[in-house]
Write a protein that holds these residues in place. Structure first.
Motif, PDB file in Angstrom:
ATOM      1  N   ASP A 110       0.758  -1.100   0.194  1.00 36.55           N
ATOM      2  CA  ASP A 110      -0.191   0.161   0.052  1.00 36.55           C
ATOM      3  C   ASP A 110       0.760   1.478  -0.047  1.00 36.55           C
ATOM      4  O   ASP A 110       0.386   2.377   0.156  1.00 36.55           O
ATOM      5  N   ARG A 111       2.225   1.155  -0.106  1.00 35.41           N
ATOM      6  CA  ARG A 111       3.209   2.462  -0.060  1.00 35.41           C
ATOM      7  C   ARG A 111       3.208   3.174   1.286  1.00 35.41           C
ATOM      8  O   ARG A 111       3.630   4.169   1.212  1.00 35.41           O
ATOM      9  N   GLY A 112       2.505   2.667   2.254  1.00 35.95           N
ATOM     10  CA  GLY A 112       2.598   3.322   3.517  1.00 35.95           C
ATOM     11  C   GLY A 112       3.912   3.303   4.274  1.00 35.95           C
ATOM     12  O   GLY A 112       3.957   3.946   5.308  1.00 35.95           O
ATOM     13  N   LEU A 113       4.715   2.075   4.076  1.00 37.92           N
ATOM     14  CA  LEU A 113       5.856   1.805   4.805  1.00 37.92           C
ATOM     15  C   LEU A 113       6.849   1.255   4.135  1.00 37.92           C
ATOM     16  O   LEU A 113       6.937   0.203   3.284  1.00 37.92           O
ATOM     17  N   PHE A 114       8.239   1.976   4.410  1.00 33.95           N
ATOM     18  CA  PHE A 114       9.197   1.231   3.624  1.00 33.95           C
ATOM     19  C   PHE A 114      10.237   0.960   4.753  1.00 33.95           C
ATOM     20  O   PHE A 114      10.697   1.946   5.618  1.00 33.95           O
ATOM     21  N   MET A 115      11.017   0.057   4.815  1.00 39.53           N
ATOM     22  CA  MET A 115      11.936  -0.524   5.832  1.00 39.53           C
ATOM     23  C   MET A 115      13.350  -0.693   4.963  1.00 39.53           C
ATOM     24  O   MET A 115      13.298  -1.613   4.119  1.00 39.53           O
ATOM     25  N   GLU A 153       8.933   9.274  -6.461  1.00 38.00           N
ATOM     26  CA  GLU A 153      10.606   8.905  -5.852  1.00 38.00           C
ATOM     27  C   GLU A 153      10.897   9.887  -4.517  1.00 38.00           C
ATOM     28  O   GLU A 153      10.348  10.982  -4.754  1.00 38.00           O
ATOM     29  N   ILE A 154      11.655   9.353  -3.793  1.00 45.94           N
ATOM     30  CA  ILE A 154      12.131  10.245  -2.817  1.00 45.94           C
ATOM     31  C   ILE A 154      13.716  10.061  -2.505  1.00 45.94           C
ATOM     32  O   ILE A 154      14.313   8.983  -2.629  1.00 45.94           O
ATOM     33  N   ALA A 155      14.407  11.343  -2.623  1.00 47.33           N
ATOM     34  CA  ALA A 155      15.944  11.403  -2.783  1.00 47.33           C
ATOM     35  C   ALA A 155      15.969  11.132  -1.214  1.00 47.33           C
ATOM     36  O   ALA A 155      15.403  12.170  -0.315  1.00 47.33           O
ATOM     37  N   LEU A 156      17.013  10.241  -0.700  1.00 43.25           N
ATOM     38  CA  LEU A 156      17.215   9.831   0.564  1.00 43.25           C
ATOM     39  C   LEU A 156      18.074  11.199   1.105  1.00 43.25           C
ATOM     40  O   LEU A 156      19.050  11.412   0.394  1.00 43.25           O
ATOM     41  N   PRO A 157      18.221  11.622   2.613  1.00 46.05           N
ATOM     42  CA  PRO A 157      19.062  12.446   3.025  1.00 46.05           C
ATOM     43  C   PRO A 157      20.328  11.593   3.145  1.00 46.05           C
ATOM     44  O   PRO A 157      20.396  10.515   3.119  1.00 46.05           O
ATOM     45  N   PRO A 158      21.445  12.541   3.473  1.00 45.40           N
ATOM     46  CA  PRO A 158      22.871  11.794   3.770  1.00 45.40           C
ATOM     47  C   PRO A 158      22.936  10.886   5.186  1.00 45.40           C
ATOM     48  O   PRO A 158      21.713  11.157   5.926  1.00 45.40           O
ATOM     49  N   PHE A 159      23.366   9.886   5.082  1.00 41.69           N
ATOM     50  CA  PHE A 159      23.483   9.234   6.170  1.00 41.69           C
ATOM     51  C   PHE A 159      24.105   9.982   7.669  1.00 41.69           C
ATOM     52  O   PHE A 159      25.006  10.677   7.467  1.00 41.69           O
ATOM     53  N   ARG A 162      11.866   4.388  -4.870  1.00 40.95           N
ATOM     54  CA  ARG A 162      10.962   4.555  -6.077  1.00 40.95           C
ATOM     55  C   ARG A 162       9.564   3.598  -5.563  1.00 40.95           C
ATOM     56  O   ARG A 162       9.605   2.882  -4.576  1.00 40.95           O
ATOM     57  N   GLY A 163       8.617   4.262  -6.134  1.00 40.42           N
ATOM     58  CA  GLY A 163       7.169   3.338  -5.712  1.00 40.42           C
ATOM     59  C   GLY A 163       6.555   4.036  -4.561  1.00 40.42           C
ATOM     60  O   GLY A 163       5.726   3.292  -4.157  1.00 40.42           O
ATOM     61  N   LEU A 189       9.868  13.722   4.762  1.00 41.35           N
ATOM     62  CA  LEU A 189      10.436  13.591   3.127  1.00 41.35           C
ATOM     63  C   LEU A 189       9.207  13.556   2.183  1.00 41.35           C
ATOM     64  O   LEU A 189       8.284  12.761   2.523  1.00 41.35           O
ATOM     65  N   ILE A 190       9.417  14.389   1.004  1.00 40.83           N
ATOM     66  CA  ILE A 190       7.972  14.418   0.256  1.00 40.83           C
ATOM     67  C   ILE A 190       8.411  13.866  -1.317  1.00 40.83           C
ATOM     68  O   ILE A 190       9.561  14.050  -1.672  1.00 40.83           O
ATOM     69  N   ALA A 191       7.528  12.703  -1.478  1.00 38.49           N
ATOM     70  CA  ALA A 191       7.728  12.094  -2.794  1.00 38.49           C
ATOM     71  C   ALA A 191       7.396  12.956  -3.850  1.00 38.49           C
ATOM     72  O   ALA A 191       6.801  14.022  -4.077  1.00 38.49           O
ATOM     73  N   SER A 192       8.135  12.755  -4.954  1.00 40.60           N
ATOM     74  CA  SER A 192       7.974  13.858  -6.365  1.00 40.60           C
ATOM     75  C   SER A 192       6.807  13.489  -7.203  1.00 40.60           C
ATOM     76  O   SER A 192       6.232  12.334  -6.707  1.00 40.60           O
TER      77      SER A 192
END
Length: 72
Positions: free
Chosen positions: A1-6, A52-58, A19-20, A45-48
């Motif tokens: 459902d695109r609600g959670l990414f680990m 897609e979301i560009a992740l922040p630096p580690f 992505r996705g 973070l806001i998806a484009s």
């Protein structure tokens, strides 16, 4: 459902994109340090338009995990 990414990143891996994601979705980001067990807020973070979301630096050296949870 695109609600959670680990996502898990090994040491020295390049910065990534996810992505996705939900179209223009707003995700609460939280870093996890597997060495200490500490969770650290990473902001929102806001998806484009292309979902897609560009992740922040580690936040430091070594392995890191990132949780992205869709804000409701």
């Amino acid at each position: 459902d695109r609600g959670l990414f680990m996502i898990y990143f090994e040491a020295d891996c390049p910065r990534a994109q996810v992505r996705g994601c939900a179209y223009r979705g707003s995700y609460e980001a939280t870093w996890f340090n597997p060495r200490t067990g500490e969770w650290m807020q990473a902001g929102t973070l806001i998806a484009s338009d292309t979902c897609e979301i560009a992740l922040p630096p580690f936040p430091g050296e070594g392995d890191w995990a990132l949780k992205l949870k869709l804000a409701v």
